[in-house]
Motif scaffolding. Structure first.
Motif, short mmCIF file in Angstrom:
data_model
loop_
_atom_site.label_atom_id
_atom_site.label_comp_id
_atom_site.label_asym_id
_atom_site.label_seq_id
_atom_site.Cartn_x
_atom_site.Cartn_y
_atom_site.Cartn_z
N GLU A 89 9.24 5.40 3.64
CA GLU A 89 8.81 4.63 4.82
C GLU A 89 7.31 4.80 5.01
O GLU A 89 6.79 5.90 4.90
CB GLU A 89 9.54 5.14 6.07
CG GLU A 89 11.05 5.02 5.96
CD GLU A 89 11.78 5.40 7.24
OE1 GLU A 89 11.10 5.73 8.24
OE2 GLU A 89 13.02 5.37 7.22
N ILE A 90 6.64 3.71 5.28
CA ILE A 90 5.19 3.79 5.55
C ILE A 90 4.87 3.11 6.87
O ILE A 90 4.62 1.90 6.91
CB ILE A 90 4.36 3.15 4.42
CG1 ILE A 90 4.83 3.64 3.04
CG2 ILE A 90 2.88 3.47 4.61
CD1 ILE A 90 3.98 3.14 1.90
N PRO A 91 4.85 3.86 7.96
CA PRO A 91 4.54 3.26 9.27
C PRO A 91 3.13 2.69 9.27
O PRO A 91 2.23 3.26 8.66
CB PRO A 91 4.64 4.45 10.25
CG PRO A 91 5.31 5.55 9.51
CD PRO A 91 5.08 5.31 8.05
N GLY A 92 2.96 1.56 9.92
CA GLY A 92 1.62 1.00 10.08
C GLY A 92 1.16 0.11 8.93
O GLY A 92 0.10 -0.50 9.02
N VAL A 93 1.95 0.05 7.84
CA VAL A 93 1.58 -0.83 6.73
C VAL A 93 2.73 -1.81 6.52
O VAL A 93 3.86 -1.39 6.28
CB VAL A 93 1.34 -0.04 5.42
CG1 VAL A 93 1.01 -0.98 4.27
CG2 VAL A 93 0.24 0.99 5.60
N GLN A 97 1.47 -6.53 3.32
CA GLN A 97 0.19 -5.91 3.00
C GLN A 97 0.33 -4.94 1.82
O GLN A 97 -0.48 -4.91 0.91
CB GLN A 97 -0.28 -5.17 4.26
CG GLN A 97 -1.71 -4.68 4.18
CD GLN A 97 -2.07 -3.83 5.38
OE1 GLN A 97 -1.21 -3.44 6.17
NE2 GLN A 97 -3.35 -3.55 5.54
N VAL A 142 6.67 -1.04 5.98
CA VAL A 142 7.42 -0.74 4.77
C VAL A 142 8.59 0.22 5.04
O VAL A 142 8.38 1.38 5.40
CB VAL A 142 6.51 -0.11 3.69
CG1 VAL A 142 7.30 0.21 2.43
CG2 VAL A 142 5.35 -1.04 3.37
#
Ligand SMILES: Nc1ncnc2c1ncn2[C@@H]1O[C@H](COP(=O)(O)OP(=O)(O)OP(=O)(O)O)[C@@H](O)[C@H]1O
Ligand SMILES: [Mg+2]
Lengths: 251, 362
Positions: A89-93, A97, A142
């Motif tokens: 998990e990718i917070p903020g992306v 993008q 993501v």
């Protein structure tokens, strides 16, 4: 296409892969099965170049190039895709993008022109549609808040957009419901079944192999390939489990 | 010879700041050379534009509009840096129900020396304004802002510190009236050091204040923010969202305090101070403080300092993103929370672009 010879690898000083050899030709799909903790994910990470996975012996050649000498991003640009057992998990992306950055970085590395925002969105929408991932989901961060099955589907969308030459898919079938398994299996066939591509499919279950029919099946146990065969080996394992293999190894 | 009396590092409010470069800057002569291209933000609703060079209005490159130059009513005697500041400065005073106007843009250029300038923003009942201040150059830019919002007024104040070097110090004194709203967002994305001080008093019922931003530091940069939001009346709401990023030997510090006076019931306060260390040699200080004298309040505060997520870095690498680009992308995502607070899209995007430029310049 991929030539692994006598591969030894360790994590934090603990040997995991202990002399693994495997050869994949172009146009082939290989399945790897094996008990929990055997080293299947480790093999995937070593091929992907994950930091902390140290190769102590052996070699890996991809299209004749020394894979182990390349950085992880260079391996991706060379055409290797790693489908994660546990997608990150990718917070903020946002997915969009993330993927646009990835695809364009790969294209740059290969000396190709970058894709415009419009062309990229068309590609993303098209691949998303084919795997039942909506544009709304593509705009979300993501994998954040995605269900287990959604994460796996998202991995396949990524694979569709990146369009690699070799896919190492680590339990892409786990966590999928029956319909999603069909969608993902069809996706693997659609994206990866081609004379110049190859797949290494790590799985525990025969079910995915009914959709994505492998040319070869291998059993990884104790850090080595202990048996290889055709699709019938998977059926046998599904029926009998790994007990016979353990006996063979002990013998 | 400078007459600057600096606070000692033993002073609790100043212990993370390094002011040692300031006396030398005070003695320097400005070069007076102003860049041809200035970072004005293109937006749909153009408003006043003011350019200050070394603290003096460059009238030929400015369009004052509703902004005036004149005496500012402020008494910063209790602040070591702000007390250097004289009384003449810029004023934005909008009368009751003042028709909405375009974005007020102010650029402060320092050409190498020290300059001091006060500002006054006074919005009468229901007036609204949005102000962007951009700081560029190399010297010491010392600022004081006296802000007063009457009932229902709304001010969005966004600042970006883009100077290649030097020092920027900004001291805010604000009072927010009944149902009024103040949002101050600061982005430090240059190469110099920073000291931000703010004291915001929620003086009216149901007032709202937000003070936050992103501090980006590398080399030996020091950013230091010191903020107090004081709730004096019931039903106020405050937000302090800070994101610090420190690489190499940089130090970013945020001390944020919420004070809730006796009787300020139903106060709703949130503090979120997060730090991201890009190198083990960098430091981040985060000090959230609560001082509560009312019993029916809701104050959430959190402070965390961490590193980039290794799993996310490898995930990006496995998809072909080289390490520096992956770091920049994750760092950008980290600071987004703080910049997202800016209302106007053009301003928000300009700030994002500045952060991205800074991150890519490693
Ligand atoms: N960071 C680590 N430190 C120490 N040992 C580790 C680490 N990561 C993995 N291992 C060990 O390496 C071995 C192989 O793990 P790996 O994940 O490759 O197994 P696997 O075959 O993929 O299993 P599964 O079928 O459960 O996914 C396991 O015994 C595991 O505990
Ligand atoms: Mg595994």
């Amino acid at each position: 296409m991929l030539e692994i010879q006598n591969l030894h690898a360790e994590i934090e000083g603990k040997p995991i892969l202990k002399g693994l050899s495997l050869s994949l030709g172009a146009g082939e799909i290989h399945a790897i099965m094996g008990p929990n903790g055997a080293g299947k994910s480790t093999l995937g990470y070593v091929l992907g170049g994950r930091p902390g996975y140290e190769v102590t012996e052996g070699s890996v050649a991809f299209d004749g190039r020394d894979l182990l000498d390349m950085e992880p991003d260079e391996r991706a640009a060379a055409g290797i895709f790693l489908g994660f057992q546990y997608p990150v998990e990718i917070p903020g992306v946002s997915n969009v993008q993330f993927l646009r950055t990835a695809l364009n970085a790969q294209r740059r590395a290969r000396g190709e022109a970058e894709l415009s925002a419009g062309d990229f969105l068309r590609l993303a929408r098209d691949q998303g549609d084919k795997l039942g991932v909506s544009m709304d989901m593509m705009k979300r961060p993501v994998n954040v808040g995605f269900s287990g099955g959604e994460k796996k589907r998202n991995e396949m969308v990524q694979m569709g957009i990146i369009n690699p030459r070799l896919a190492v898919l680590d339990e892409t079938d786990s966590g999928l419901d029956i319909d999603a398994l069909r969608v993902v299996g069809d996706g693997i066939n659609r994206i990866m079944r081609a004379p110049d591509k190859a797949v290494l499919l790590i799985t525990h279950y025969q079910r995915l192999l009914e959709i994505v029919e492998p040319d070869h099946v291998h059993v990884l146990a104790g850090g080595r390939i202990v048996r290889s065969g055709g699709p019938e080996l998977a059926v046998e394992l599904e029926r009998d489990g790994y007990a016979n293999i353990a006996e063979e190894m002990a013998a | 010879m400078s007459l600057l009396e600096l606070p000692s590092a033993r002073d609790e409010n100043w212990r993370w700041s390094d002011l040692s470069a300031l006396p030398a800057i005070l003695d320097r002569q400005p070069s007076g050379t102003v860049p041809e291209a200035l970072p004005w933000i293109e937006c749909t609703r153009e408003g006043p534009r003011l350019l200050f060079v070394d603290g003096k209005l460059a009238a030929e490159r400015s369009n004052l509009g509703t902004v005036e130059i004149g005496m500012v009513d402020a008494d910063p005697a209790d602040h070591a840096l702000a007390k250097q500041i004289g009384r003449e400065g810029w004023r934005l005073r909008l009368a009751q129900d003042h028709a909405p106007q375009g974005l007020v843009q102010i650029i402060h250029v320092s050409t190498g020396a020290a300059d001091h300038l006060p500002a006054q923003i006074e919005l009468d009942v229901d007036a609204q304004a949005s102000v962007v201040e951009t700081y560029v150059g190399e010297g010491w830019i010392n600022r004081l802002a006296q802000i007063r919002l009457f009932k229902g007024a709304r001010l969005m104040l966004s600042r970006r510190l883009l100077g290649a070097g030097g020092y920027v110090s900004i001291t805010d004194r604000a009072s927010v009236g009944e149902g009024a709203s103040l949002t101050v967002t600061t982005l430090a994305a240059g190469g110099g050091d920073t000291r931000l001080d703010g004291r915001i008093v929620l003086a009216g019922l149901g007032a709202f204040a937000e003070a936050g931003g992103a501090l980006l530091g590398r080399t030996k940069q020091r950013h230091d923010a010191n903020l107090v939001i004081r709730h004096e009346q019931p039903s106020g709401m405050s937000r302090q969202v800070w994101r610090s990023v420190a690489d190499q030997q940089a130090t970013c510090s945020v001390a944020a305090r919420v004070e809730v006076a006796r009787g300020a019931q139903k106060t709703d306060g949130v503090q979120s101070l997060k730090g991201l260390l890009l190198a083990r040699t960098a430091s981040i200080n985060a000090k959230p403080e609560l001082e509560i004298f009312a019993d029916d309040v809701k104050c959430a505060h959190g402070a965390t300092v961490g590193e980039l997520d290794r799993n996310a870095l490898f995930y990006l690498a496995s998809r072909g993103v080289p390490q520096p680009e992956a770091q920049a992308l994750l760092t950008q995502a980290f600071v987004t929370d703080a910049i997202e607070r800016i209302g106007e899209e053009a301003v928000r995007e300009a700030f994002h672009a500045n952060a991205v430029t800074w991150l890519g310049a490693a």
